[in-house]
Design a protein around this motif. Structure first.
Motif, PDB file in Angstrom:
ATOM      1  N   VAL A 158       0.841  -1.203   0.000  1.00 35.53           N
ATOM      2  CA  VAL A 158       0.000   0.000   0.000  1.00 35.53           C
ATOM      3  C   VAL A 158       0.873   1.249   0.000  1.00 35.53           C
ATOM      4  CG1 VAL A 158      -1.627   1.367   1.390  1.00 35.53           C
ATOM      5  CG2 VAL A 158      -1.996  -1.084   1.094  1.00 35.53           C
ATOM      6  N   GLU A 159       1.913   1.231   0.842  1.00 35.21           N
ATOM      7  CA  GLU A 159       2.796   2.394   0.949  1.00 35.21           C
ATOM      8  C   GLU A 159       3.514   2.675  -0.365  1.00 35.21           C
ATOM      9  OE1 GLU A 159       5.392   1.750   4.226  1.00 35.21           O
ATOM     10  OE2 GLU A 159       3.729   1.557   5.632  1.00 35.21           O
ATOM     11  N   GLU A 160       3.808   1.601  -1.122  1.00 35.75           N
ATOM     12  CA  GLU A 160       4.601   1.779  -2.336  1.00 35.75           C
ATOM     13  C   GLU A 160       3.768   2.205  -3.536  1.00 35.75           C
ATOM     14  OE1 GLU A 160       6.554  -1.949  -2.754  1.00 35.75           O
ATOM     15  OE2 GLU A 160       7.892  -1.575  -1.056  1.00 35.75           O
ATOM     16  N   ARG A 161       2.429   2.094  -3.421  1.00 34.90           N
ATOM     17  CA  ARG A 161       1.594   2.473  -4.551  1.00 34.90           C
ATOM     18  C   ARG A 161       1.741   3.976  -4.785  1.00 34.90           C
ATOM     19  NH1 ARG A 161      -3.791   0.345  -3.254  1.00 34.90           N
ATOM     20  NH2 ARG A 161      -2.647  -1.594  -3.041  1.00 34.90           N
ATOM     21  N   ARG A 162       2.096   4.349  -6.007  1.00 36.24           N
ATOM     22  CA  ARG A 162       2.374   5.760  -6.280  1.00 36.24           C
ATOM     23  C   ARG A 162       1.644   6.199  -7.549  1.00 36.24           C
ATOM     24  NH1 ARG A 162       6.616   6.716  -2.814  1.00 36.24           N
ATOM     25  NH2 ARG A 162       7.461   8.636  -3.647  1.00 36.24           N
ATOM     26  N   VAL A 163       1.438   7.493  -7.635  1.00 39.57           N
ATOM     27  CA  VAL A 163       0.833   8.050  -8.852  1.00 39.57           C
ATOM     28  C   VAL A 163       1.706   9.191  -9.356  1.00 39.57           C
ATOM     29  CG1 VAL A 163      -1.568   7.401  -8.406  1.00 39.57           C
ATOM     30  CG2 VAL A 163      -0.685   9.510  -7.441  1.00 39.57           C
ATOM     31  N   GLN A 164       1.709   9.360 -10.662  1.00 34.02           N
ATOM     32  CA  GLN A 164       2.452  10.466 -11.282  1.00 34.02           C
ATOM     33  C   GLN A 164       1.545  11.700 -11.317  1.00 34.02           C
ATOM     34  OE1 GLN A 164       6.056   9.183 -11.619  1.00 34.02           O
ATOM     35  NE2 GLN A 164       5.657  10.838 -13.068  1.00 34.02           N
ATOM     36  N   VAL A 165       2.025  12.796 -10.743  1.00 30.29           N
ATOM     37  CA  VAL A 165       1.210  14.013 -10.712  1.00 30.29           C
ATOM     38  C   VAL A 165       2.024  15.217 -11.183  1.00 30.29           C
ATOM     39  CG1 VAL A 165      -0.128  13.114  -8.760  1.00 30.29           C
ATOM     40  CG2 VAL A 165       1.750  14.711  -8.326  1.00 30.29           C
ATOM     41  N   ARG A 166       1.289  16.226 -11.638  1.00 35.52           N
ATOM     42  CA  ARG A 166       1.890  17.525 -11.927  1.00 35.52           C
ATOM     43  C   ARG A 166       1.067  18.563 -11.177  1.00 35.52           C
ATOM     44  NH1 ARG A 166       1.476  17.466 -17.044  1.00 35.52           N
ATOM     45  NH2 ARG A 166       3.597  16.828 -17.548  1.00 35.52           N
ATOM     46  N   PHE A 167       1.734  19.351 -10.347  1.00 38.32           N
ATOM     47  CA  PHE A 167       1.036  20.393  -9.589  1.00 38.32           C
ATOM     48  C   PHE A 167       0.961  21.675 -10.416  1.00 38.32           C
ATOM     49  CE2 PHE A 167       2.528  17.663  -6.079  1.00 38.32           C
ATOM     50  CZ  PHE A 167       1.323  17.503  -5.397  1.00 38.32           C
ATOM     51  N   ILE A 168      -0.245  22.208 -10.561  1.00 41.42           N
ATOM     52  CA  ILE A 168      -0.434  23.460 -11.305  1.00 41.42           C
ATOM     53  C   ILE A 168      -1.185  24.452 -10.411  1.00 41.42           C
ATOM     54  CG2 ILE A 168      -0.443  22.355 -13.575  1.00 41.42           C
ATOM     55  CD1 ILE A 168      -3.538  22.582 -13.507  1.00 41.42           C
ATOM     56  N   THR A 169      -1.095  25.729 -10.743  1.00 43.59           N
ATOM     57  CA  THR A 169      -1.797  26.730  -9.934  1.00 43.59           C
ATOM     58  C   THR A 169      -2.066  27.997 -10.744  1.00 43.59           C
ATOM     59  OG1 THR A 169      -1.813  27.918  -7.823  1.00 43.59           O
ATOM     60  CG2 THR A 169       0.294  27.862  -9.015  1.00 43.59           C
ATOM     61  N   LYS A 170      -3.110  28.708 -10.340  1.00 44.77           N
ATOM     62  CA  LYS A 170      -3.386  30.028 -10.923  1.00 44.77           C
ATOM     63  C   LYS A 170      -2.756  31.126 -10.058  1.00 44.77           C
ATOM     64  CE  LYS A 170      -7.783  28.824 -13.151  1.00 44.77           C
ATOM     65  NZ  LYS A 170      -8.186  27.543 -12.557  1.00 44.77           N
ATOM     66  N   LEU A 171      -2.128  30.723  -8.945  1.00 37.63           N
ATOM     67  CA  LEU A 171      -1.475  31.694  -8.061  1.00 37.63           C
ATOM     68  C   LEU A 171      -0.235  32.258  -8.743  1.00 37.63           C
ATOM     69  CD1 LEU A 171      -1.656  29.656  -4.720  1.00 37.63           C
ATOM     70  CD2 LEU A 171      -3.080  31.621  -5.343  1.00 37.63           C
ATOM     71  N   LYS A 172       0.090  33.480  -8.391  1.00 36.69           N
ATOM     72  CA  LYS A 172       1.270  34.139  -8.965  1.00 36.69           C
ATOM     73  C   LYS A 172       2.527  33.716  -8.178  1.00 36.69           C
ATOM     74  CE  LYS A 172      -1.068  37.005 -11.744  1.00 36.69           C
ATOM     75  NZ  LYS A 172      -2.315  36.240 -11.820  1.00 36.69           N
ATOM     76  N   PRO A 173       3.748  33.896  -8.786  1.00 33.47           N
ATOM     77  CA  PRO A 173       4.981  33.671  -8.013  1.00 33.47           C
ATOM     78  C   PRO A 173       4.920  34.544  -6.757  1.00 33.47           C
ATOM     79  CG  PRO A 173       5.481  34.110 -10.327  1.00 33.47           C
ATOM     80  CD  PRO A 173       4.010  34.334 -10.154  1.00 33.47           C
ATOM     81  N   PRO A 174       5.458  34.084  -5.635  1.00 34.70           N
ATOM     82  CA  PRO A 174       6.339  32.916  -5.456  1.00 34.70           C
ATOM     83  C   PRO A 174       5.610  31.607  -5.164  1.00 34.70           C
ATOM     84  CG  PRO A 174       6.186  34.130  -3.402  1.00 34.70           C
ATOM     85  CD  PRO A 174       5.294  34.842  -4.377  1.00 34.70           C
ATOM     86  N   PHE A 175       4.315  31.509  -5.566  1.00 35.73           N
ATOM     87  CA  PHE A 175       3.536  30.310  -5.227  1.00 35.73           C
ATOM     88  C   PHE A 175       3.624  29.215  -6.276  1.00 35.73           C
ATOM     89  CE2 PHE A 175       1.596  33.538  -2.566  1.00 35.73           C
ATOM     90  CZ  PHE A 175       1.303  32.853  -1.397  1.00 35.73           C
ATOM     91  N   ILE A 211       5.925  14.402 -10.905  1.00 33.58           N
ATOM     92  CA  ILE A 211       6.641  13.652  -9.863  1.00 33.58           C
ATOM     93  C   ILE A 211       5.766  12.499  -9.386  1.00 33.58           C
ATOM     94  CG2 ILE A 211       8.025  15.615  -9.062  1.00 33.58           C
ATOM     95  CD1 ILE A 211       6.043  15.909  -6.716  1.00 33.58           C
ATOM     96  N   ALA A 212       6.386  11.498  -8.826  1.00 31.38           N
ATOM     97  CA  ALA A 212       5.643  10.354  -8.279  1.00 31.38           C
ATOM     98  C   ALA A 212       5.413  10.579  -6.785  1.00 31.38           C
ATOM     99  CB  ALA A 212       6.421   9.066  -8.514  1.00 31.38           C
ATOM    100  N   ILE A 213       4.162  10.444  -6.354  1.00 28.11           N
ATOM    101  CA  ILE A 213       3.843  10.626  -4.934  1.00 28.11           C
ATOM    102  C   ILE A 213       3.020   9.439  -4.432  1.00 28.11           C
ATOM    103  CG2 ILE A 213       3.880  13.149  -5.136  1.00 28.11           C
ATOM    104  CD1 ILE A 213       0.783  13.068  -5.031  1.00 28.11           C
ATOM    105  N   PRO A 214       3.034   9.164  -3.125  1.00 25.59           N
ATOM    106  CA  PRO A 214       2.224   8.071  -2.586  1.00 25.59           C
ATOM    107  C   PRO A 214       0.741   8.292  -2.883  1.00 25.59           C
ATOM    108  CG  PRO A 214       3.819   8.820  -0.952  1.00 25.59           C
ATOM    109  CD  PRO A 214       3.873   9.797  -2.082  1.00 25.59           C
ATOM    110  N   ALA A 215       0.045   7.204  -3.243  1.00 28.24           N
ATOM    111  CA  ALA A 215      -1.360   7.308  -3.646  1.00 28.24           C
ATOM    112  C   ALA A 215      -2.299   7.538  -2.473  1.00 28.24           C
ATOM    113  CB  ALA A 215      -1.763   6.037  -4.394  1.00 28.24           C
ATOM    114  N   ASN A 216      -1.810   7.282  -1.252  1.00 25.45           N
ATOM    115  CA  ASN A 216      -2.707   7.395  -0.095  1.00 25.45           C
ATOM    116  C   ASN A 216      -2.610   8.735   0.622  1.00 25.45           C
ATOM    117  OD1 ASN A 216      -0.181   7.091   0.942  1.00 25.45           O
ATOM    118  ND2 ASN A 216      -0.711   5.497   2.442  1.00 25.45           N
TER     119      ASN A 216
END
Length: 437
Positions: free
Chosen positions: A11-28, A35-40
């Protein structure tokens, strides 16, 4: 035992590939890579990752909470459960949008009244207007700083509205009361006073024959409308003219106040008839359109020129409050004699069915208000003593404000990032730093 450990590690090893996006301006903004992150991971875990990415690009970065959206819906479950519930594939790179989470920053000291605080208006950033069961209106510059007291009503004030605050000096406001009248007042927000200034209305509006429950101003400030226990909606002029008009009879009489100022009396310009019980809430967003809610279970949209209701929505509950906003400034929010805040989109066929129903309150809804600059956020108040901040993109409240000791009777936004409210505990509360944008 060993099998259980193997399952846990799987369970801990299950991972998903994600891309974080935002409408916030820099520095956000984080790097636009997957990147691959844990699915849970929960919202807290996702927030930790985004903060780590931001800190990697800026040593001075201070962690803060974020909210996350997938396909336009706020994530309120562990990531894997959310994807499963929504039928979203985890095989491809998942785009997760992040926004700043709504966090209550500060609760100001309460502003005390002598009786129930039944009405509040925060539409002008320079002051807060309140109405009270002690028959007085009050103007507050900040928490605990009352600058003006509006004297003259012979019954509890039920509703208040800022009519015109465009000028730098004089502001016009309206109050509605159980004494069957409305009153119009002028005051200077820039006055520097050692103690609250007591003022009298420049115009008394008579025409209802029962308690006036709600008042709302037309955007230009030249007129107001009112809803009453007599089942009608009256329209009134707000001018200071004392000339005879064939549409509205205004008489001038002297009142014995220290300035010896004259006080006008005005009659209704016209009356909208159709509701069969108390008209509890009115809203006038456009010159020719008024919305109303009633104890007869209906929300109605009126054509001002024709004097007729063009549409009505029946919801099966006596209604106490109504406001229009959100996407296209067209969504109707209303609440009443059950714990459910309902939202309709009148542009859709079969509009009698709400498109959203929020049911986290434990008692009747007393107030609801859209945020003026957001498509998604609205506020509700309830007899359960709580205020709740809602985002249309999730069924759970974003924030719960539990600062009152009894029923909350009224609520509004102030300055874009503060929530103001009044209630049976005789207090005006200001919760600031509620940033939703």
């Amino acid at each position: 035992m060993g099998t259980g450990m193997d399952m846990d590690s799987d369970v801990e090893e299950r991972r998903v590939q994600v891309r974080f996006i935002t409408k916030l301006k820099p520095p956000f903004k984080v790097p636009n890579t997957s990147i691959a992150i844990p699915a849970n991971l929960t919202r807290l875990g996702l927030s930790t990752i985004v903060n780590s990415l931001l800190k990697a690009g800026d040593d001075e970065w201070e962690s803060q909470p974020f909210d996350f959206l997938i396909d336009g819906e706020l994530v309120r479950l562990p990531l894997e459960q959310f994807l499963l519930a929504k039928g979203i594939s985890a095989e491809k790179v998942l785009e997760i949008e992040y926004t700043r989470a709504v966090v209550l920053q500060k609760e100001d000291e309460p502003s005390l009244h002598d009786d129930w605080v039944s009405a509040v208006d925060g539409s002008c950033p320079r002051f807060i207007l309140t109405g009270c069961y002690d028959n007085l209106g009050r103007v507050w510059k900040a928490a605990g700083e009352c600058t003006h007291i509006l004297e003259g009503h012979g019954g509890a004030i039920t509703s208040v509205s800022v009519v015109n605050s465009e000028g730098t000096d004089s502001v016009t406001v309206a109050t509605a009361s159980k004494d069957e009248t409305l009153r119009l007042w002028k005051f200077d927000t820039e006055e520097h006073l050692d103690q609250p200034s007591k003022i009298r209305a420049f115009k008394i509006l008579r025409g209802h024959n029962a308690s006036v429950q709600s008042v709302a101003a037309e955007a230009s400030g030249s007129m107001i409308c009112s809803g009453s226990w007599d089942c009608t909606i009256n329209l009134w002029r707000t001018n200071e003219s004392d000339t005879e008009s064939d549409l509205v009879s205004i008489k001038k009489r002297k009142v014995k106040n220290k300035a010896g100022e004259s006080q006008l009396e005005g009659g209704a310009l016209s009356t909208l008839v159709g509701h069969t019980q108390c008209v509890s809430s009115v809203y006038w967003p456009e010159p020719n359109t008024i919305y109303s809610a009633s104890w007869d279970h209906s929300v109605r949209r009126w054509d001002v020129e024709m004097g007729k209701d063009l549409s009505n929505i029946f919801c099966g509950k006596a209604l106490h409050c109504l406001h229009v906003g959100g996407e296209g400034s067209a969504l109707i929010a209303a609440g009443g004699s059950d714990p459910i805040l309902r939202v309709w989109d009148p542009r859709k066929p079969g509009t009698s069915a709400p498109i959203y129903q929020f049911s986290s309150h434990n008692s009747w809804i007393s107030a609801c208000k859209w945020h003026s600059e957001s498509l998604f956020h609205l506020l509700s108040a309830s007899y359960d003593g709580k205020l709740m901040l809602w985002d249309l993109r999730t069924a759970w409240p974003l924030a719960i404000i539990d600062s009152h000791e009894d029923k909350v009777l009224c609520a509004d936004w102030w300055k874009g990032d503060s929530v103001i409210s009044g209630g049976v505990d005789s207090k005006l509360r200001i919760s600031s730093g509620v940033s939703v944008l």
